[in-house]
Design a protein around this motif. Sequence first.
Motif, PDB file in Angstrom:
ATOM      1  N   ILE A  58       0.842  -1.199   0.000  1.00 24.25           N
ATOM      2  CA  ILE A  58       0.000   0.000   0.000  1.00 24.25           C
ATOM      3  C   ILE A  58       0.876   1.247   0.000  1.00 24.25           C
ATOM      4  CG2 ILE A  58      -1.767   1.282   1.263  1.00 24.25           C
ATOM      5  CD1 ILE A  58      -2.709  -1.388   2.431  1.00 24.25           C
ATOM      6  N   ALA A  59       1.897   1.256   0.856  1.00 23.82           N
ATOM      7  CA  ALA A  59       2.791   2.420   0.946  1.00 23.82           C
ATOM      8  C   ALA A  59       3.477   2.683  -0.386  1.00 23.82           C
ATOM      9  CB  ALA A  59       3.822   2.200   2.045  1.00 23.82           C
ATOM     10  N   ALA A  60       3.903   1.609  -1.071  1.00 21.19           N
ATOM     11  CA  ALA A  60       4.599   1.768  -2.354  1.00 21.19           C
ATOM     12  C   ALA A  60       3.673   2.358  -3.411  1.00 21.19           C
ATOM     13  CB  ALA A  60       5.140   0.425  -2.818  1.00 21.19           C
ATOM     14  N   ARG A  61       2.436   1.888  -3.457  1.00 21.00           N
ATOM     15  CA  ARG A  61       1.509   2.380  -4.473  1.00 21.00           C
ATOM     16  C   ARG A  61       1.099   3.825  -4.220  1.00 21.00           C
ATOM     17  NH1 ARG A  61      -2.690  -2.677  -5.383  1.00 21.00           N
ATOM     18  NH2 ARG A  61      -1.111  -4.295  -5.695  1.00 21.00           N
ATOM     19  N   LEU A  62       0.999   4.191  -2.955  1.00 19.42           N
ATOM     20  CA  LEU A  62       0.620   5.567  -2.618  1.00 19.42           C
ATOM     21  C   LEU A  62       1.827   6.493  -2.553  1.00 19.42           C
ATOM     22  CD1 LEU A  62      -2.049   5.002   0.189  1.00 19.42           C
ATOM     23  CD2 LEU A  62      -2.438   5.526  -2.225  1.00 19.42           C
ATOM     24  N   ASP A  63       3.016   5.904  -2.572  1.00 16.94           N
ATOM     25  CA  ASP A  63       4.256   6.673  -2.476  1.00 16.94           C
ATOM     26  C   ASP A  63       4.288   7.501  -1.185  1.00 16.94           C
ATOM     27  OD1 ASP A  63       6.781   7.215  -3.507  1.00 16.94           O
ATOM     28  OD2 ASP A  63       6.129   9.086  -4.426  1.00 16.94           O
ATOM     29  N   VAL A  64       3.953   6.836  -0.069  1.00 21.53           N
ATOM     30  CA  VAL A  64       4.039   7.482   1.247  1.00 21.53           C
ATOM     31  C   VAL A  64       4.998   6.671   2.108  1.00 21.53           C
ATOM     32  CG1 VAL A  64       1.708   8.414   1.114  1.00 21.53           C
ATOM     33  CG2 VAL A  64       2.064   6.172   2.171  1.00 21.53           C
ATOM     34  N   SER A  65       5.483   7.266   3.180  1.00 21.72           N
ATOM     35  CA  SER A  65       6.419   6.572   4.052  1.00 21.72           C
ATOM     36  C   SER A  65       5.689   5.514   4.872  1.00 21.72           C
ATOM     37  CB  SER A  65       7.098   7.559   4.993  1.00 21.72           C
ATOM     38  OG  SER A  65       6.164   8.062   5.937  1.00 21.72           O
ATOM     39  N   PRO A  66       6.376   4.442   5.272  1.00 22.68           N
ATOM     40  CA  PRO A  66       5.756   3.421   6.124  1.00 22.68           C
ATOM     41  C   PRO A  66       5.198   4.012   7.414  1.00 22.68           C
ATOM     42  CG  PRO A  66       7.808   2.582   5.217  1.00 22.68           C
ATOM     43  CD  PRO A  66       7.748   4.043   4.857  1.00 22.68           C
ATOM     44  N   ALA A  67       5.908   4.995   7.995  1.00 19.86           N
ATOM     45  CA  ALA A  67       5.438   5.603   9.244  1.00 19.86           C
ATOM     46  C   ALA A  67       4.126   6.351   9.036  1.00 19.86           C
ATOM     47  CB  ALA A  67       6.500   6.551   9.792  1.00 19.86           C
ATOM     48  N   SER A  68       4.043   7.098   7.936  1.00 23.02           N
ATOM     49  CA  SER A  68       2.818   7.837   7.635  1.00 23.02           C
ATOM     50  C   SER A  68       1.665   6.876   7.381  1.00 23.02           C
ATOM     51  CB  SER A  68       3.036   8.730   6.412  1.00 23.02           C
ATOM     52  OG  SER A  68       1.843   9.373   6.039  1.00 23.02           O
ATOM     53  N   LEU A  69       1.933   5.811   6.633  1.00 22.22           N
ATOM     54  CA  LEU A  69       0.877   4.844   6.364  1.00 22.22           C
ATOM     55  C   LEU A  69       0.443   4.147   7.644  1.00 22.22           C
ATOM     56  CD1 LEU A  69      -0.896   3.386   4.294  1.00 22.22           C
ATOM     57  CD2 LEU A  69       0.871   1.628   4.181  1.00 22.22           C
ATOM     58  N   ASP A  71       0.187   5.318  10.613  1.00 19.92           N
ATOM     59  CA  ASP A  71      -0.780   6.177  11.302  1.00 19.92           C
ATOM     60  C   ASP A  71      -2.143   6.107  10.626  1.00 19.92           C
ATOM     61  OD1 ASP A  71       1.152   6.984  13.097  1.00 19.92           O
ATOM     62  OD2 ASP A  71       1.654   8.821  12.011  1.00 19.92           O
ATOM     63  N   THR A  72      -2.137   6.094   9.287  1.00 16.55           N
ATOM     64  CA  THR A  72      -3.389   6.013   8.535  1.00 16.55           C
ATOM     65  C   THR A  72      -4.115   4.702   8.820  1.00 16.55           C
ATOM     66  OG1 THR A  72      -2.594   7.435   6.746  1.00 16.55           O
ATOM     67  CG2 THR A  72      -4.386   5.926   6.222  1.00 16.55           C
ATOM     68  N   LEU A  73      -3.368   3.601   8.813  1.00 16.20           N
ATOM     69  CA  LEU A  73      -3.978   2.288   9.053  1.00 16.20           C
ATOM     70  C   LEU A  73      -4.519   2.177  10.476  1.00 16.20           C
ATOM     71  CD1 LEU A  73      -1.507  -0.117   7.192  1.00 16.20           C
ATOM     72  CD2 LEU A  73      -3.676   0.828   6.381  1.00 16.20           C
ATOM     73  N   LYS A  74      -3.815   2.741  11.433  1.00 15.07           N
ATOM     74  CA  LYS A  74      -4.303   2.725  12.814  1.00 15.07           C
ATOM     75  C   LYS A  74      -5.632   3.456  12.938  1.00 15.07           C
ATOM     76  CE  LYS A  74       0.246   2.412  15.060  1.00 15.07           C
ATOM     77  NZ  LYS A  74       1.270   3.165  15.846  1.00 15.07           N
ATOM     78  N   THR A  75      -5.739   4.583  12.241  1.00 12.79           N
ATOM     79  CA  THR A  75      -6.983   5.352  12.265  1.00 12.79           C
ATOM     80  C   THR A  75      -8.123   4.584  11.620  1.00 12.79           C
ATOM     81  OG1 THR A  75      -5.758   7.447  12.192  1.00 12.79           O
ATOM     82  CG2 THR A  75      -8.078   7.511  11.556  1.00 12.79           C
ATOM     83  N   LEU A  76      -7.858   3.996  10.464  1.00 13.36           N
ATOM     84  CA  LEU A  76      -8.887   3.233   9.766  1.00 13.36           C
ATOM     85  C   LEU A  76      -9.326   2.014  10.575  1.00 13.36           C
ATOM     86  CD1 LEU A  76      -7.521   3.345   6.089  1.00 13.36           C
ATOM     87  CD2 LEU A  76      -9.420   4.657   7.051  1.00 13.36           C
ATOM     88  N   GLN A  77      -8.369   1.384  11.241  1.00 10.92           N
ATOM     89  CA  GLN A  77      -8.703   0.213  12.064  1.00 10.92           C
ATOM     90  C   GLN A  77      -9.523   0.628  13.277  1.00 10.92           C
ATOM     91  OE1 GLN A  77      -5.320  -2.212  13.068  1.00 10.92           O
ATOM     92  NE2 GLN A  77      -6.588  -3.981  13.553  1.00 10.92           N
ATOM     93  N   ALA A  78      -9.184   1.768  13.873  1.00  8.68           N
ATOM     94  CA  ALA A  78      -9.931   2.258  15.034  1.00  8.68           C
ATOM     95  C   ALA A  78     -11.376   2.576  14.661  1.00  8.68           C
ATOM     96  CB  ALA A  78      -9.245   3.484  15.617  1.00  8.68           C
ATOM     97  N   LYS A  79     -11.582   2.987  13.412  1.00 12.62           N
ATOM     98  CA  LYS A  79     -12.941   3.295  12.954  1.00 12.62           C
ATOM     99  C   LYS A  79     -13.701   2.048  12.519  1.00 12.62           C
ATOM    100  CE  LYS A  79     -11.837   7.992  11.393  1.00 12.62           C
ATOM    101  NZ  LYS A  79     -11.715   8.915  10.233  1.00 12.62           N
ATOM    102  N   GLY A  80     -13.016   0.909  12.508  1.00 12.56           N
ATOM    103  CA  GLY A  80     -13.667  -0.339  12.153  1.00 12.56           C
ATOM    104  C   GLY A  80     -13.787  -0.585  10.667  1.00 12.56           C
ATOM    105  N   TRP A  81     -12.989   0.144   9.865  1.00 11.62           N
ATOM    106  CA  TRP A  81     -13.111   0.026   8.414  1.00 11.62           C
ATOM    107  C   TRP A  81     -12.126  -0.963   7.807  1.00 11.62           C
ATOM    108  CZ3 TRP A  81     -13.219   6.055   7.935  1.00 11.62           C
ATOM    109  CH2 TRP A  81     -14.496   6.505   8.329  1.00 11.62           C
ATOM    110  N   ILE A  82     -11.055  -1.293   8.525  1.00  9.24           N
ATOM    111  CA  ILE A  82     -10.114  -2.301   8.043  1.00  9.24           C
ATOM    112  C   ILE A  82      -9.817  -3.286   9.171  1.00  9.24           C
ATOM    113  CG2 ILE A  82      -9.017  -0.717   6.400  1.00  9.24           C
ATOM    114  CD1 ILE A  82      -6.582  -0.666   8.351  1.00  9.24           C
ATOM    115  N   ALA A  83      -9.261  -4.418   8.786  1.00  5.63           N
ATOM    116  CA  ALA A  83      -8.801  -5.416   9.761  1.00  5.63           C
ATOM    117  C   ALA A  83      -7.499  -5.999   9.236  1.00  5.63           C
ATOM    118  CB  ALA A  83      -9.854  -6.505   9.942  1.00  5.63           C
TER     119      ALA A  83
END
Length: 214
Positions: A58-69, A71-83
């Motif tokens: 995911i990070a490679a396709r979006l061209d974002v850093s692993p650290a930034s991604l 944080d994004t994944l933690k937020t999405l998981q907290a909202k119940g949208w990913i697992a």
Amino acid sequence: MTNDPCQREQAAAGLEQLASLVRAHSWRSEGLPALPPTQAAVLRMLAGADNGLRAQQIAARLDVSPASLSDTLKTLQAKGWIARRTDAGDRRASIVHLSKQGRALAARLKHPARGMAALLQGLDAADVGALLRVAQLLVGKAQQQGMATGLRTCLGCRFFRPFASGDAAQPHVCGFLGTPFGDAELRADCADQSPADAPLRAANRERFQLRAPP
């Protein structure tokens, strides 16, 4: 190839305007929760990956850093949208996939009446094809300049054969499917894409930039 500075300036201004629209729309899409662009992009990406994706993919396709991604994944998981589930091929890694709620949200994000897709309504096939052609060239240029990685375009694929069919209506060939196709069928994000090496990308880019078959 035009060298008119004013023309290029206006084209760049148009791209900037579209980029601003994308950013603004992702935050205030009617009937949807406010989503930062990266969160919306992750949801759309996972919607096209039935088996999920590793975070590094995911990070490679979006061209974002692993650290930034992360944080994004933690937020999405907290909202119940990913697992996440353990990757059977590497117990140290995990596979990210959409939850039931996340899949429903992603389907709404990808609806043709929403977001940038809504702007394409009413365009004929020739105009859509022209847009797809330009998108291929711009992404290719971005990759050439090191601005983007991991994007799954036709022009970056080892199976892509520009102007190889001999058919003016369907000038290109997909070596993976073995079929000819035209600009209106170019893919900006193809699940079957296999990255080409640098020499092939350069050769295909040079050939694809021609206005007519060589």
